[in-house]
Design a protein around this motif. Sequence first.
Motif, mmCIF file in Angstrom:
data_model
loop_
_atom_site.group_PDB
_atom_site.id
_atom_site.type_symbol
_atom_site.label_atom_id
_atom_site.label_comp_id
_atom_site.label_asym_id
_atom_site.label_seq_id
_atom_site.Cartn_x
_atom_site.Cartn_y
_atom_site.Cartn_z
ATOM 1 N N ASN A 73 0.831 -1.208 0.000
ATOM 2 C CA ASN A 73 0.000 0.000 0.000
ATOM 3 C C ASN A 73 0.858 1.247 0.000
ATOM 4 O O ASN A 73 0.598 2.188 -0.760
ATOM 5 C CB ASN A 73 -0.871 0.038 1.265
ATOM 6 N N ILE A 74 1.865 1.254 0.851
ATOM 7 C CA ILE A 74 2.746 2.424 0.925
ATOM 8 C C ILE A 74 3.399 2.649 -0.442
ATOM 9 O O ILE A 74 3.464 3.769 -0.942
ATOM 10 C CB ILE A 74 3.833 2.255 2.013
ATOM 11 N N GLU A 76 2.277 1.837 -3.306
ATOM 12 C CA GLU A 76 1.290 2.304 -4.276
ATOM 13 C C GLU A 76 1.025 3.801 -4.103
ATOM 14 O O GLU A 76 1.014 4.553 -5.082
ATOM 15 C CB GLU A 76 -0.005 1.524 -4.060
ATOM 16 N N VAL A 77 0.853 4.221 -2.831
ATOM 17 C CA VAL A 77 0.631 5.654 -2.560
ATOM 18 C C VAL A 77 1.852 6.445 -3.027
ATOM 19 O O VAL A 77 1.731 7.512 -3.626
ATOM 20 C CB VAL A 77 0.379 5.896 -1.049
ATOM 21 N N ARG A 80 1.952 7.405 -6.532
ATOM 22 C CA ARG A 80 1.010 8.478 -6.895
ATOM 23 C C ARG A 80 1.418 9.824 -6.309
ATOM 24 O O ARG A 80 0.842 10.847 -6.637
ATOM 25 C CB ARG A 80 -0.387 8.109 -6.390
ATOM 26 N N ASP A 81 2.385 9.831 -5.404
ATOM 27 C CA ASP A 81 2.793 11.086 -4.764
ATOM 28 C C ASP A 81 3.353 12.069 -5.779
ATOM 29 O O ASP A 81 4.070 11.683 -6.692
ATOM 30 C CB ASP A 81 3.883 10.811 -3.718
ATOM 31 N N ASN A 204 -3.889 19.323 0.749
ATOM 32 C CA ASN A 204 -2.714 18.537 0.344
ATOM 33 C C ASN A 204 -1.774 19.289 -0.604
ATOM 34 O O ASN A 204 -0.913 18.694 -1.231
ATOM 35 C CB ASN A 204 -3.139 17.196 -0.278
ATOM 36 N N LYS A 342 5.461 14.349 2.460
ATOM 37 C CA LYS A 342 5.021 13.061 1.939
ATOM 38 C C LYS A 342 5.906 11.910 2.403
ATOM 39 O O LYS A 342 5.416 10.939 2.949
ATOM 40 C CB LYS A 342 4.953 13.099 0.420
ATOM 41 N N HIS A 346 5.706 8.373 5.036
ATOM 42 C CA HIS A 346 5.951 6.995 4.594
ATOM 43 C C HIS A 346 7.074 6.364 5.401
ATOM 44 O O HIS A 346 6.983 5.223 5.811
ATOM 45 C CB HIS A 346 6.355 6.946 3.120
#
Length: 421
Positions: A73-74, A76-77, A80-81, A204, A342, A346
């Motif tokens: 998940n991390i 994947e995020v 997209r960052d 954001n 960001k 993470h």
Amino acid sequence: NSSFALSRHFLIHTGSIFVKAKKNINDIFGDISDYVIETTNFVEGLSESQGQGDIVDKAEAETFRSYVFKINNIREVLTRDHMKVAFFGRTSNGKSSVINAMLRDKILPSGIGHTTNCFCQVEGIDGHEAYLVKEGSEEKLNVTSVKQLANALCQEKLCESSLVRIFWPRERCSLLRDDVVFVDSPGVDVSQNLDDWIDNHCLNADVFVLVLNAESTMTLAEKSFFHEVSTKISKPNIFVLNNRWDASASEPEFQESVKAQHQERCIDFLVKELKVNTVKEAEERVFFVSARETLQGRLQEANGLPAHTGALAEGFQSRYFEFQDFERKFEECISKSAVKTKFEQHSSRGKTISNDMKLMLDNIFERINDLRNQKLEQKKFLTDRISNTETQLMVVTREMKMKIHNMVEEVEQKVSKALNE
Ligand code: GDP
């Protein structure tokens, strides 16, 4: 020319801090993921092998499996960052023109009749074809020209806080290659829904650019918008562009005093009103530029002509340099801020996961050690018993041997005595 080349180089260099950091952190999470998968397989093997149930139970094995999902998940995020910059100001101050100048292309429609009436986000894609997607829809609408885009944005009755995403080929623009996403907003003067705007589009954002019209003073609407922003975001990064500075060329006698006045007001706004900067920091956040002229200059350059052929008025070179100076400081700021906001999140999540895993593995190791000690003790007990028995046996055997020996001797004596008699 050389200072232009230098500043281009610097732009590319600073812009990639984020991209580099993103690659590094992604590689690290890739390694962690391999390690987690390997450990999970090992732990699952332990829990499944017979008689080992007391070392790893099912729940524990499942927790390990959940770490694989968490790490994925991390990652994947992470992919997209991006770095997000949002532009605000009154209608027609030149927000779209500033974005276009930075992107070196007429991407967003600007000018009379092309008032942006909703939020427009420009982001990079890997393909060759630009397209747009409206909020609430998955459909990729083709855009081949700015005119078409302008029509798509203007004809529709779009809700003013809705978002239109414009996907523009990264290959056409270095800032998009560097993962910067641009958000253009409707004028702060026309909206009643500033709170919604902030909640939906600003929380954001890594950097805000307030685009002012240098021909007038900052309005209450512009000020109160940023007051709202700074109540919801602690110390937002704000740049202030006094746009349309080319207009000052027509009144050279007032140019310096007008500039000083604007500069003082803008610095006071950041330092005393919003309290987001020190005076020294604020001095690096206020610029006097001409977006339209910069864009024209860049388009001319792209056609092989000197940039100044795009000039709107006297003094092009200094306004052009000031725009580049803004971009340099903007890139440095956005890169640093985005890496911090960001990737810090993470990496602290990654640390928590690896700490949790370490604790669990330590526990398992302790349990295995206990079990090993138990077995060793059992073995020692058994060995002790065996060697005791062995000694006893030896003693018994020796005694028996002696007895037999004695008996044999006795018998021999008795026999020889009997024979003699
Ligand atoms: P927005 O509504 O804030 O996005 O403003 P636009 O970018 O659409 O600009 C409104 C009008 O101002 C357009 O006609 C632009 O060409 C013009 N404009 C934008 N920036 C400048 C500038 O720096 N100098 C001059 N003279 N005109 C500008």
